[in-house]
Write a protein that holds these residues in place. Structure first.
Motif, PDB file in Angstrom:
ATOM      1  N   LEU A  85       0.811  -1.259  -0.001  1.00  0.00           N
ATOM      2  CA  LEU A  85      -0.007   0.010  -0.045  1.00  0.00           C
ATOM      3  C   LEU A  85       1.061   1.420  -0.128  1.00  0.00           C
ATOM      4  O   LEU A  85       0.566   2.170  -0.834  1.00  0.00           O
ATOM      5  CB  LEU A  85      -0.905  -0.092   1.201  1.00  0.00           C
ATOM      6  CG  LEU A  85      -1.970   1.147   1.416  1.00  0.00           C
ATOM      7  CD1 LEU A  85      -2.583   1.188   0.277  1.00  0.00           C
ATOM      8  CD2 LEU A  85      -2.675   0.988   2.512  1.00  0.00           C
ATOM      9  N   ALA A  86       1.896   1.317   0.773  1.00  0.00           N
ATOM     10  CA  ALA A  86       2.961   2.367   0.940  1.00  0.00           C
ATOM     11  C   ALA A  86       3.395   2.628  -0.501  1.00  0.00           C
ATOM     12  O   ALA A  86       3.622   3.621  -0.956  1.00  0.00           O
ATOM     13  CB  ALA A  86       3.970   2.149   2.016  1.00  0.00           C
ATOM     14  N   THR A  87       4.076   1.514  -1.313  1.00  0.00           N
ATOM     15  CA  THR A  87       4.584   1.676  -2.359  1.00  0.00           C
ATOM     16  C   THR A  87       3.552   2.220  -3.546  1.00  0.00           C
ATOM     17  O   THR A  87       4.152   2.980  -4.346  1.00  0.00           O
ATOM     18  CB  THR A  87       5.213   0.320  -2.711  1.00  0.00           C
ATOM     19  OG1 THR A  87       6.042  -0.415  -1.634  1.00  0.00           O
ATOM     20  CG2 THR A  87       5.871   0.297  -4.116  1.00  0.00           C
ATOM     21  N   VAL A  88       2.491   1.646  -3.537  1.00  0.00           N
ATOM     22  CA  VAL A  88       1.508   2.221  -4.484  1.00  0.00           C
ATOM     23  C   VAL A  88       1.272   3.653  -4.194  1.00  0.00           C
ATOM     24  O   VAL A  88       1.112   4.347  -5.112  1.00  0.00           O
ATOM     25  CB  VAL A  88       0.137   1.266  -4.412  1.00  0.00           C
ATOM     26  CG1 VAL A  88      -1.021   1.844  -5.261  1.00  0.00           C
ATOM     27  CG2 VAL A  88       0.391  -0.123  -4.774  1.00  0.00           C
ATOM     28  N   ARG A  89       0.907   4.107  -3.023  1.00  0.00           N
ATOM     29  CA  ARG A  89       0.868   5.357  -2.681  1.00  0.00           C
ATOM     30  C   ARG A  89       1.944   6.249  -3.428  1.00  0.00           C
ATOM     31  O   ARG A  89       1.576   7.413  -3.991  1.00  0.00           O
ATOM     32  CB  ARG A  89       0.827   5.571  -1.132  1.00  0.00           C
ATOM     33  CG  ARG A  89      -0.634   5.202  -0.232  1.00  0.00           C
ATOM     34  CD  ARG A  89      -0.353   5.756   1.007  1.00  0.00           C
ATOM     35  NE  ARG A  89      -1.450   5.312   1.576  1.00  0.00           N
ATOM     36  CZ  ARG A  89      -1.375   4.587   2.902  1.00  0.00           C
ATOM     37  NH1 ARG A  89      -0.089   4.401   3.366  1.00  0.00           N
ATOM     38  NH2 ARG A  89      -2.177   4.138   3.531  1.00  0.00           N
ATOM     39  N   ALA A  90       2.890   5.972  -3.037  1.00  0.00           N
ATOM     40  CA  ALA A  90       4.181   6.551  -3.511  1.00  0.00           C
ATOM     41  C   ALA A  90       4.265   6.624  -5.140  1.00  0.00           C
ATOM     42  O   ALA A  90       4.264   7.900  -5.673  1.00  0.00           O
ATOM     43  CB  ALA A  90       5.417   6.128  -2.771  1.00  0.00           C
ATOM     44  N   ALA A  91       4.248   5.676  -5.662  1.00  0.00           N
ATOM     45  CA  ALA A  91       4.077   5.370  -7.106  1.00  0.00           C
ATOM     46  C   ALA A  91       3.182   6.290  -7.748  1.00  0.00           C
ATOM     47  O   ALA A  91       3.263   6.808  -8.815  1.00  0.00           O
ATOM     48  CB  ALA A  91       4.011   3.832  -7.551  1.00  0.00           C
TER      49      ALA A  91
END
Length: 123
Positions: free
Chosen positions: A18-24
């Motif tokens: 989730l954190a990776t998707v948010r950032a991307a």
């Protein structure tokens, strides 16, 4: 030595994804998927076709794009416009929005890419 009664930490993979998707996608750290409308860390639903197009352009026009039939609203035809972006460490993430052709928004890069893809399939 007595056994620990601590509850083990939950799998960190979903939180990391989730954190990776948010950032991307450039989303706020407060964003969380709304599962009640079908969102997940790998399927994001945006409010409008214009908001979806803004994301598409901000991400450098990743592909592929799709145009699918969705449930009609007030007997008006509705299409789902979507694109997929590959997020490192997560995999494919689809972003989508409903689009009602009778309400406009025909001339955006995302819609042109989607209709071009449909046209290529039909030929």
């Amino acid at each position: 030595m007595p056994e620990s009664t601590d509850v083990p930490n939950p799998d960190p993979a979903p939180a990391l994804a989730l954190a990776t998707v948010r950032a991307a996608l450039g989303f706020s750290t407060d964003w969380t998927p709304r599962t009640d409308i079908g969102e997940s860390a790998t399927h994001v639903i945006l409010w409008s076709q214009l908001e979806l197009n803004d994301l598409y352009e901000r991400l450098g026009r990743p592909g592929p794009v799709a145009l699918r039939l969705a449930e009609p609203v007030d007997s008006l035809p509705v299409l789902e416009l979507a694109f997929t972006v590959l997020v490192d460490g997560v995999g494919p993430v689809e972003a989508s929005a409903e689009w009602c052709p009778t309400l406009g928004g025909h001339d955006t890069p995302l819609l042109r890419a989607a209709t071009s893809a449909v046209h290529q399939l039909a030929c």
